[in-house]
Write a protein that holds these residues in place. Structure first.
Motif, PDB file in Angstrom:
ATOM      1  N   THR A  28       0.853  -1.189   0.000  1.00 40.61           N
ATOM      2  CA  THR A  28       0.000   0.000   0.000  1.00 40.61           C
ATOM      3  C   THR A  28       0.892   1.243   0.000  1.00 40.61           C
ATOM      4  O   THR A  28       2.010   1.234   0.529  1.00 40.61           O
ATOM      5  N   GLY A  48      -4.883   1.901  -0.691  1.00 36.17           N
ATOM      6  CA  GLY A  48      -5.961   1.151  -0.029  1.00 36.17           C
ATOM      7  C   GLY A  48      -6.807   2.054   0.851  1.00 36.17           C
ATOM      8  O   GLY A  48      -6.301   3.025   1.426  1.00 36.17           O
ATOM      9  N   ASP A  49      -8.098   1.685   0.994  1.00 33.27           N
ATOM     10  CA  ASP A  49      -8.935   2.484   1.902  1.00 33.27           C
ATOM     11  C   ASP A  49      -8.592   2.176   3.362  1.00 33.27           C
ATOM     12  O   ASP A  49      -9.120   2.808   4.280  1.00 33.27           O
ATOM     13  N   SER A  50      -7.655   1.243   3.583  1.00 37.75           N
ATOM     14  CA  SER A  50      -7.110   1.025   4.929  1.00 37.75           C
ATOM     15  C   SER A  50      -6.489   2.311   5.454  1.00 37.75           C
ATOM     16  O   SER A  50      -6.259   2.451   6.656  1.00 37.75           O
ATOM     17  N   ASP A  88      -8.342   2.078  -4.278  1.00 36.92           N
ATOM     18  CA  ASP A  88      -9.526   1.425  -3.702  1.00 36.92           C
ATOM     19  C   ASP A  88     -10.751   2.314  -3.849  1.00 36.92           C
ATOM     20  O   ASP A  88     -10.678   3.518  -3.566  1.00 36.92           O
ATOM     21  N   LYS A 118      -9.876  -0.828  -7.292  1.00 35.05           N
ATOM     22  CA  LYS A 118     -10.182  -2.092  -6.592  1.00 35.05           C
ATOM     23  C   LYS A 118     -11.567  -1.991  -5.965  1.00 35.05           C
ATOM     24  O   LYS A 118     -11.912  -0.960  -5.390  1.00 35.05           O
ATOM     25  N   HIS A 142     -11.725  -8.210  -4.899  1.00 33.43           N
ATOM     26  CA  HIS A 142     -11.306  -8.415  -3.500  1.00 33.43           C
ATOM     27  C   HIS A 142     -12.395  -9.254  -2.831  1.00 33.43           C
ATOM     28  O   HIS A 142     -13.526  -8.770  -2.686  1.00 33.43           O
ATOM     29  N   VAL A 185      -7.733  -9.822  -5.018  1.00 33.53           N
ATOM     30  CA  VAL A 185      -7.147  -9.934  -3.666  1.00 33.53           C
ATOM     31  C   VAL A 185      -7.932 -10.995  -2.895  1.00 33.53           C
ATOM     32  O   VAL A 185      -9.162 -10.987  -2.882  1.00 33.53           O
ATOM     33  N   ILE A 208      -3.321 -11.813   1.154  1.00 30.62           N
ATOM     34  CA  ILE A 208      -2.966 -11.115   2.400  1.00 30.62           C
ATOM     35  C   ILE A 208      -3.614 -11.931   3.500  1.00 30.62           C
ATOM     36  O   ILE A 208      -4.839 -12.075   3.539  1.00 30.62           O
ATOM     37  N   VAL A 218       0.315  -8.967  -0.797  1.00 26.84           N
ATOM     38  CA  VAL A 218       0.172  -7.553  -0.465  1.00 26.84           C
ATOM     39  C   VAL A 218       0.207  -7.388   1.056  1.00 26.84           C
ATOM     40  O   VAL A 218      -0.288  -8.264   1.779  1.00 26.84           O
TER      41      VAL A 218
END
Ligand code: KIV
Length: 271
Positions: A28, A48-50, A88, A118, A142, A185, A208, A218
């Motif tokens: 990321t 990523g929206d993480s 994302d 994504k 995902h 993913v 992951i 990832v």
């Protein structure tokens, strides 16, 4: 030494061609400095929206907005030249209808200049993914543990524990592939199921908390460099940057308090 040759950014075709050959490396990246450091060392940079949890301290990824993803996506794409950039799509920006999904993705692609988006979801999102890919929007899927489904799943539990769950996840992955995704993913999934899906699909699987046999891996960069407090158990920490930042802050504070920093070398003086 400076290499004068122009660097060529990876494409989704380069990524697809790696299946069954070389493991695909994904990390990321949310910001310009991290994108600069990682560019070319990974095949893909994932915005990523993480980032909602990692950068903004949100309790989940659900509050992340399209504007936030676009701001970070722009910074990452502008600061990289070699890795493929995937952004994302945040919760609520694509589930409502094909048209909503299309309009959100077009905004992301036009404003960030990323090469792909994504989307979380399996069978239920397959028609949307087909709608997008038919209209020139490259999609990474995902499935399995989908953080945007945290409330629907009753928490972040690894997936594929029962035969019924395994069948559903396999059907999800097959549907995403059939809909035209260029990669998928697999997150938080029982290891043998990730292996089975990787064998059955013709597109690359990016694991992951999945399996060493996935076509790629990832991680959230902040987790693997020691910048997050309690990373998930599937993370391996490859550096302890957090410790180095603490040490640097302590050294700086000590010198400021002792009037050792700044010296005249760090000041503007008349010549
Ligand atoms: O949001 C994210 O960073 C992700 C990866 C962890 C796969 O979806």
């Amino acid at each position: 030494m400076h290499d004068p040759r122009p660097k060529k950014r990876k494409t989704i075709l380069d990524i697809k061609a790696l299946k069954g050959k070389t493991p695909i490396v994904v990390l990321t990246a949310y910001t310009a400095p991290i994108a600069c450091l990682l560019d070319g060392k990974t095949d893909i940079l994932l915005v990523g929206d993480s980032l909602g949890m990692v950068l903004y301290g949100m309790e989940s990824t659900l509050p992340v907005s399209l504007d936030i993803m676009i701001a970070h996506g722009k910074a990452v794409v502008k600061s990289s030249h070699e890795s493929l950039c995937v952004v994302d799509m945040p919760f609520g920006s694509y589930q409502g209808s094909h048209e909503t999904a299309f309009n959100s993705c077009v905004r992301v692609i036009k404003e960030t200049r990323c090469q792909a988006v994504k989307i979380e979801g399996g069978v239920e999102m397959a028609e949307t993914i087909a709608f997008l890919t038919a209209r020139a929007i490259p999609v990474m899927g995902h499935v399995a543990l989908m953080p945007q489904h945290v409330h629907a799943m009753g928490g972040y539990r690894y997936q594929g524990r029962t035969e019924q769950e395994r069948k559903k996840i396999l059907a999800d992955a097959l549907a995403v592939e059939k809909a035209g995704a260029f990669a998928i993913v697999l997150e938080g999934i029982e290891e043998s199921l990730a292996r089975e899906i990787t064998k059955k699909l013709s597109i690359p699987t990016i694991g992951i908390g999945a399996s060493p046999d996935c076509d790629g891996q990832v991680l959230v960069t902040e987790d693997m460099i020691g910048l997050t407090d309690s990373p998930p158990s599937f993370v391996k920490q490859f550096a302890d940057v957090g410790e180095q930042i603490k040490k640097a802050a302590e050294a700086y504070a000590k010198e400021v308090r002792a009037r050792k920093f700044p010296t005249l070398k760090h000041c503007f003086t008349k010549k």
